[in-house]
Design an enzyme around this catalytic site. Sequence first.
Site, PDB file in Angstrom:
ATOM      1  N   GLY A   9      14.589 -56.459  34.056  1.00  0.00           N
ATOM      2  CA  GLY A   9      15.048 -55.137  33.631  1.00  0.00           C
ATOM      3  C   GLY A   9      14.898 -54.929  32.141  1.00  0.00           C
ATOM      4  O   GLY A   9      15.803 -54.419  31.479  1.00  0.00           O
ATOM      5  N   ALA A  10      13.727 -55.297  31.607  1.00  0.00           N
ATOM      6  CA  ALA A  10      13.550 -55.348  30.149  1.00  0.00           C
ATOM      7  C   ALA A  10      12.772 -54.172  29.581  1.00  0.00           C
ATOM      8  O   ALA A  10      12.381 -54.206  28.417  1.00  0.00           O
ATOM      9  CB  ALA A  10      12.860 -56.654  29.765  1.00  0.00           C
ATOM     10  N   SER A  11      12.570 -53.119  30.355  1.00  0.00           N
ATOM     11  CA  SER A  11      11.760 -52.005  29.863  1.00  0.00           C
ATOM     12  C   SER A  11      12.538 -51.036  28.983  1.00  0.00           C
ATOM     13  O   SER A  11      11.949 -50.193  28.309  1.00  0.00           O
ATOM     14  CB  SER A  11      11.138 -51.242  31.039  1.00  0.00           C
ATOM     15  OG  SER A  11      12.136 -50.660  31.853  1.00  0.00           O
ATOM     16  N   VAL A  61      13.898 -57.392  41.966  1.00  0.00           N
ATOM     17  CA  VAL A  61      14.653 -58.652  42.010  1.00  0.00           C
ATOM     18  C   VAL A  61      15.448 -58.803  43.304  1.00  0.00           C
ATOM     19  O   VAL A  61      15.862 -59.917  43.646  1.00  0.00           O
ATOM     20  CB  VAL A  61      15.591 -58.796  40.787  1.00  0.00           C
ATOM     21  CG1 VAL A  61      14.787 -58.881  39.501  1.00  0.00           C
ATOM     22  CG2 VAL A  61      16.622 -57.663  40.730  1.00  0.00           C
ATOM     23  N   TYR A 152      29.650 -51.647  41.899  1.00  0.00           N
ATOM     24  CA  TYR A 152      29.209 -52.232  40.625  1.00  0.00           C
ATOM     25  C   TYR A 152      30.167 -53.327  40.160  1.00  0.00           C
ATOM     26  O   TYR A 152      29.747 -54.421  39.765  1.00  0.00           O
ATOM     27  CB  TYR A 152      29.110 -51.124  39.578  1.00  0.00           C
ATOM     28  CG  TYR A 152      28.577 -51.571  38.243  1.00  0.00           C
ATOM     29  CD1 TYR A 152      27.217 -51.792  38.052  1.00  0.00           C
ATOM     30  CD2 TYR A 152      29.430 -51.759  37.160  1.00  0.00           C
ATOM     31  CE1 TYR A 152      26.721 -52.193  36.821  1.00  0.00           C
ATOM     32  CE2 TYR A 152      28.947 -52.152  35.927  1.00  0.00           C
ATOM     33  CZ  TYR A 152      27.591 -52.366  35.759  1.00  0.00           C
ATOM     34  OH  TYR A 152      27.107 -52.764  34.531  1.00  0.00           O
ATOM     35  N   VAL A 153      31.468 -53.039  40.225  1.00  0.00           N
ATOM     36  CA  VAL A 153      32.472 -54.019  39.798  1.00  0.00           C
ATOM     37  C   VAL A 153      32.397 -55.275  40.656  1.00  0.00           C
ATOM     38  O   VAL A 153      32.484 -56.400  40.146  1.00  0.00           O
ATOM     39  CB  VAL A 153      33.884 -53.402  39.847  1.00  0.00           C
ATOM     40  CG1 VAL A 153      34.945 -54.477  39.641  1.00  0.00           C
ATOM     41  CG2 VAL A 153      34.028 -52.312  38.793  1.00  0.00           C
ATOM     42  N   ALA A 154      32.232 -55.102  41.959  1.00  0.00           N
ATOM     43  CA  ALA A 154      32.129 -56.264  42.849  1.00  0.00           C
ATOM     44  C   ALA A 154      30.947 -57.144  42.463  1.00  0.00           C
ATOM     45  O   ALA A 154      31.044 -58.377  42.485  1.00  0.00           O
ATOM     46  CB  ALA A 154      31.996 -55.803  44.302  1.00  0.00           C
ATOM     47  N   ILE A 185      28.858 -49.985  25.300  1.00  0.00           N
ATOM     48  CA  ILE A 185      27.687 -50.105  24.442  1.00  0.00           C
ATOM     49  C   ILE A 185      27.073 -48.721  24.240  1.00  0.00           C
ATOM     50  O   ILE A 185      26.977 -47.931  25.185  1.00  0.00           O
ATOM     51  CB  ILE A 185      26.642 -51.048  25.073  1.00  0.00           C
ATOM     52  CG1 ILE A 185      27.272 -52.418  25.377  1.00  0.00           C
ATOM     53  CG2 ILE A 185      25.424 -51.198  24.162  1.00  0.00           C
ATOM     54  CD1 ILE A 185      27.815 -53.154  24.176  1.00  0.00           C
TER      55      ILE A 185
END
EC number: 1.1.1.100
Length: 244
Positions: A9-11, A61, A152-154, A185
Amino acid sequence: MNKSALVTGASRGIGRSIALQLAEEGYNVAVNYAGSKDKAEAVVEEIKAKGVESFAIQANVAKGDEVKEMIKEVVSQFGSVDVLVNNAGITKDNLLMRMKEQEWDDVIDTNLKGVFNCIQKVTPQMLRQRSGAIINLTSIVGAMGNPGQANYVATKAGVIGLTKTAARELASRGITVNAVAPGFIVSDMTNALSDDLKDQMLEQIPLKRFGEDTDIANTVAFLASDKAKYITGQTIHVNGGMYM
């Protein structure tokens, strides 16, 4: 240095910053992406400008066979994967009572199963070289919970547990496994917030500012380095003191 890193996920966003920081530290970097080829190629050019090697590689992934081929290609081009950064992730937010099963499954598949796939597929190569650093991106919400983000939290809580288990299994072979948990962030999402809402959020942060991508990237680069070779199984919270 003749070491190599794979960042999923580096794009864009945090993944991009991590890839650039590792390049700054002298790593050759493979830039994984799911669908944003042009953005990934742009990151590759930024990395190459720092005097190291880089290439973009597409893989979902959540699919083990694609991850296996990705690892194989990185080893073919760079000779090894010395650092794996599991950053790829998605959100499909909804209240628990309204969340569709597909929304749950999609986030679990990418954010948790994806981390499992990448660790499992990179481990044989790291075991052979008896060294390696694996850094998993989790989140402050994995420790605190967050309304509207049950899926998401799980996943982020699961990543913390997976990190500890992998660290225990791989430590005897010289492989460290740690997690980094970002707080709020700066992003397009935070920039779009009203000033009043920003102020409310900042009231929860003792350092009175939102984090930057570079705050996360610098932490990941430290955990990837020999300076952190006696640290494993830990979750490093980078959140300005919001969660202690």
